[in-house]
Design a protein around this motif. Structure first.
Motif, short mmCIF file in Angstrom:
data_model
loop_
_atom_site.label_atom_id
_atom_site.label_comp_id
_atom_site.label_asym_id
_atom_site.label_seq_id
_atom_site.Cartn_x
_atom_site.Cartn_y
_atom_site.Cartn_z
N ASP A 1 0.85 -1.19 0.00
CA ASP A 1 0.00 0.00 0.00
C ASP A 1 0.89 1.24 0.00
N LEU A 2 0.92 1.94 -1.12
CA LEU A 2 1.75 3.15 -1.24
C LEU A 2 0.99 4.42 -0.87
N LYS A 3 -0.26 4.28 -0.44
CA LYS A 3 -1.10 5.46 -0.22
C LYS A 3 -1.53 5.65 1.22
N ASN A 4 -1.24 4.71 2.10
CA ASN A 4 -1.72 4.78 3.48
C ASN A 4 -0.85 5.72 4.31
N LYS A 5 -1.35 6.93 4.52
CA LYS A 5 -0.59 7.94 5.25
C LYS A 5 -0.29 7.51 6.68
N ASP A 6 -1.18 6.70 7.28
CA ASP A 6 -0.98 6.24 8.66
C ASP A 6 0.31 5.45 8.83
N LEU A 7 0.77 4.82 7.75
CA LEU A 7 1.93 3.93 7.86
C LEU A 7 3.26 4.61 7.55
N THR A 8 3.22 5.83 7.07
CA THR A 8 4.42 6.47 6.52
C THR A 8 5.60 6.43 7.48
N TYR A 9 5.35 6.70 8.76
CA TYR A 9 6.45 6.77 9.73
C TYR A 9 6.54 5.51 10.60
N PHE A 10 5.87 4.46 10.19
CA PHE A 10 5.94 3.19 10.92
C PHE A 10 7.18 2.44 10.45
N ARG A 11 8.06 2.13 11.37
CA ARG A 11 9.39 1.62 11.02
C ARG A 11 9.36 0.38 10.12
N PRO A 12 8.56 -0.67 10.41
CA PRO A 12 8.57 -1.82 9.49
C PRO A 12 8.15 -1.46 8.07
N TYR A 13 7.17 -0.58 7.96
CA TYR A 13 6.69 -0.15 6.64
C TYR A 13 7.78 0.62 5.90
N PHE A 14 8.40 1.57 6.58
CA PHE A 14 9.42 2.38 5.92
C PHE A 14 10.67 1.55 5.60
N LYS B 1 17.08 5.14 -8.27
CA LYS B 1 16.18 5.06 -7.12
C LYS B 1 15.29 6.31 -7.01
N LEU B 2 15.90 7.47 -7.19
CA LEU B 2 15.13 8.71 -7.15
C LEU B 2 14.02 8.69 -8.20
N ALA B 3 14.38 8.27 -9.41
CA ALA B 3 13.41 8.26 -10.51
C ALA B 3 12.29 7.26 -10.25
N LEU B 4 12.63 6.12 -9.66
CA LEU B 4 11.63 5.08 -9.39
C LEU B 4 10.62 5.56 -8.34
N VAL B 5 11.11 6.14 -7.26
CA VAL B 5 10.21 6.68 -6.24
C VAL B 5 9.35 7.79 -6.84
N ASP B 6 9.95 8.63 -7.64
CA ASP B 6 9.22 9.73 -8.27
C ASP B 6 8.08 9.21 -9.14
N SER B 7 8.30 8.10 -9.82
CA SER B 7 7.29 7.58 -10.74
C SER B 7 6.19 6.78 -10.05
N LEU B 8 6.50 6.16 -8.91
CA LEU B 8 5.55 5.24 -8.29
C LEU B 8 4.86 5.76 -7.04
N VAL B 9 5.47 6.66 -6.32
CA VAL B 9 4.93 7.10 -5.03
C VAL B 9 4.30 8.48 -5.17
N GLN B 10 3.02 8.57 -4.86
CA GLN B 10 2.31 9.84 -4.95
C GLN B 10 2.04 10.46 -3.57
N GLN B 11 2.03 9.64 -2.53
CA GLN B 11 1.77 10.15 -1.18
C GLN B 11 2.91 11.08 -0.78
N PRO B 12 2.67 12.39 -0.57
CA PRO B 12 3.74 13.38 -0.43
C PRO B 12 4.75 13.09 0.66
N GLU B 13 4.29 12.71 1.85
CA GLU B 13 5.24 12.48 2.95
C GLU B 13 6.12 11.27 2.69
N LEU B 14 5.53 10.20 2.17
CA LEU B 14 6.33 9.01 1.86
C LEU B 14 7.35 9.33 0.78
#
Length: 467
Positions: free
Chosen positions: A223-236, A272-285
């Motif tokens: 799940d790349l969109k769940n803001k609740d998980l952004t700062y959860f260590r296992p997720y990150f 890596k920068l390009a991949l994150v840029d293309s796949l992740v839309q959730q701003p904080e993540l």
């Protein structure tokens, strides 16, 4: 972890219900109450954060108890900091939550009771379970992909069943249930992300084994969109492994020559920068992943080159977080200032008499000084490094070995220096962790800085490899 241990921890919580009776607040006074007791405190305060943002701090009373009365705060994952330790707490409207812990065994002793305790006890159980399973999973990496997957899935299924039983007994909201599921899933997924690399290393081979697509079926659940998980260590942590792996494999497939990856860190990290840029839309993540890639690149590069500046420019163009941009600039300046033949940075330390002394004063007039770093939070490392320093002092009597303590309270530091009979003329306390971390570019437990007089000889040395 056995179910019996889980029950023991729940029963332990019953012994502190008396705290609730004298501390509980009515819902008309506050929407969330979070309090508790800390045995053997290492600081006077408990500090609460949501994501990376400070929320509130409270001072322990004479009975080592604390209490937060929180109005109008966002439901979700928080962390509380009792220096030098920290741990998660999930808070939602109407909670009246009590924590009790002993800093001698911070995570192992932590237990919650009261309204909201079920999810929080489950999260700490998952943390401890995966910590305990690490050596076991380490042995699994030599298995083929199918066997490895069966073993890891089996451990995961035990936890899934435990959560299912808990959810039948207690009424969890969808958000709480998603957090509990994430605490199971992403630790398990990390093991699978590691597998291709650890398997190759375990077998001592030069090339990766062919792994069936079915092995990576779990990636469909990401799940790349769940803001609740952004700062959860296992997720990150999973996200770091995941994007690193995909970048590496993509580069190996499309950019390699003779089946060898491009040996260029700038090239790989731009992937890596390009991949994150293309796949992740959730701003904080997006932003914390960009930051992590930049930090990782600079710490391993250790070189203030034109390529590094080029990379930072790319990072700055993608990131929307001004604090992260400032942090990366500080890190780059720290790397510049630790190059050979530069002078030590202007850092102030405290001695055992609570007197300020500059790091240059400590090194001044000495033939060679080795600055190493330790914290009370890493007890095993602290003991190991003390033993190692004793051996180094005998081997290199011409060197002056100086310990700088970080992320520990000043009184606790003094007690440890006294308990371990450390030489107070060679032990100092670093009050401003962030400043010292950036100026001395502390990127590993065994990092040390070697200086001759106050001039740097090696700003990126390792206690176990450089001497």
């Amino acid at each position: 972890m056995e179910r019996s241990l889980y029950m023991v921890r729940l029963l332990l919580g019953l012994t502190i219900l008396s705290i609730i009776s004298c501390s509980e607040k009515s819902e008309t006074q506050t929407s969330i109450y979070f309090g508790g007791e800390i045995v053997n405190p290492t600081s006077d305060y408990v500090v609460l954060y949501h994501n990376d943002v400070f929320v509130d701090s409270v001072k322990l009373d004479d009975n080592n108890r604390f209490a937060f009365n929180l109005d109008n705060i966002e439901e979700g994952l928080y962390h509380f900091d009792h220096a030098p330790e920290l741990q998660y707490v999930y808070l939602e409207e109407g909670d009246s939550l009590i924590a009790r812990l002993n800093t001698v065994e911070f995570d192992e002793s932590l237990v919650f009771s009261g309204k909201g305790s079920e999810i929080n006890n489950f999260l700490i159980e998952m943390f401890l379970d995966y910590e305990m399973e690490e050596p076991l999973i380490e042995d699994f990496y030599e298995l083929d992909a199918s066997e490895f997957s069966i073993k890891v899935d089996s451990l995961r299924n035990i936890k899934v069943e435990r959560l299912k039983d808990l959810a039948e007994e207690y009424e969890f909201s969808d958000r709480v249930l998603a957090m509990a599921e994430a605490s199971i899933d992403y630790n398990s997924f990390i093991s699978k992300e590691k597998y291709p690399f650890y398997h190759k290393k375990k077998l001592g081979e030069d090339t990766f084994h062919n792994i069936p697509d079915s092995f990576f079926a779990y990636r469909k659940q990401i799940d790349l969109k769940n803001k609740d998980l952004t700062y959860f260590r296992p997720y990150f942590d999973f996200m770091k492994w995941h994007f690193g792996n995909i970048s590496y494999m993509t580069c190996l497939e499309n950019c390699a020559t003779e089946n060898q990856p491009v040996n260029d860190r700038l090239h790989f990290n731009k992937h890596k920068l390009a991949l994150v840029d293309s796949l992740v839309q959730q701003p904080e993540l997006r932003d914390i992943l960009f930051r992590n890639i930049a930090v990782d690149y600079l710490l391993k590069e250790h070189n203030p080159s034109a390529e590094s500046r080029m990379f930072i420019d790319k990072f700055r163009a993608l990131s929307s977080n001004d604090e992260h941009k400032e942090e990366i600039d500080l890190l780059y300046r720290g790397i510049e200032n630790l190059q050979p033949n530069t002078t030590l940075p202007n850092i102030l330390l405290l001695d055992a008499n609570n007197k300020e002394v500059s790091i240059k004063e400590v090194a001044n007039g000495k033939k060679h000084t080795v600055f190493y770093f330790w914290t009370a939070a890493q007890k095993k490392h602290f003991r190991n490094v003390n033993k190692h320093i004793t051996e180094l002092e005998q081997k290199y009597p011409q060197y002056n070995f100086v310990g700088i303590n970080l992320r520990t309270s000043y009184p606790q530091w003094k007690l440890l220096v006294e308990e371990y009979k450390l030489d107070t003329s060679k032990q100092f306390y670093g009050e401003n962790f962030k400043e010292i971390q950036m100026a001395m570019v502390i990127d590993a437990l065994n990092k040390c800085v070697i200086a001759k007089d106050s001039v740097i000889v090696n700003g990126f040395a390792d206690l176990y490899k450089s001497l």
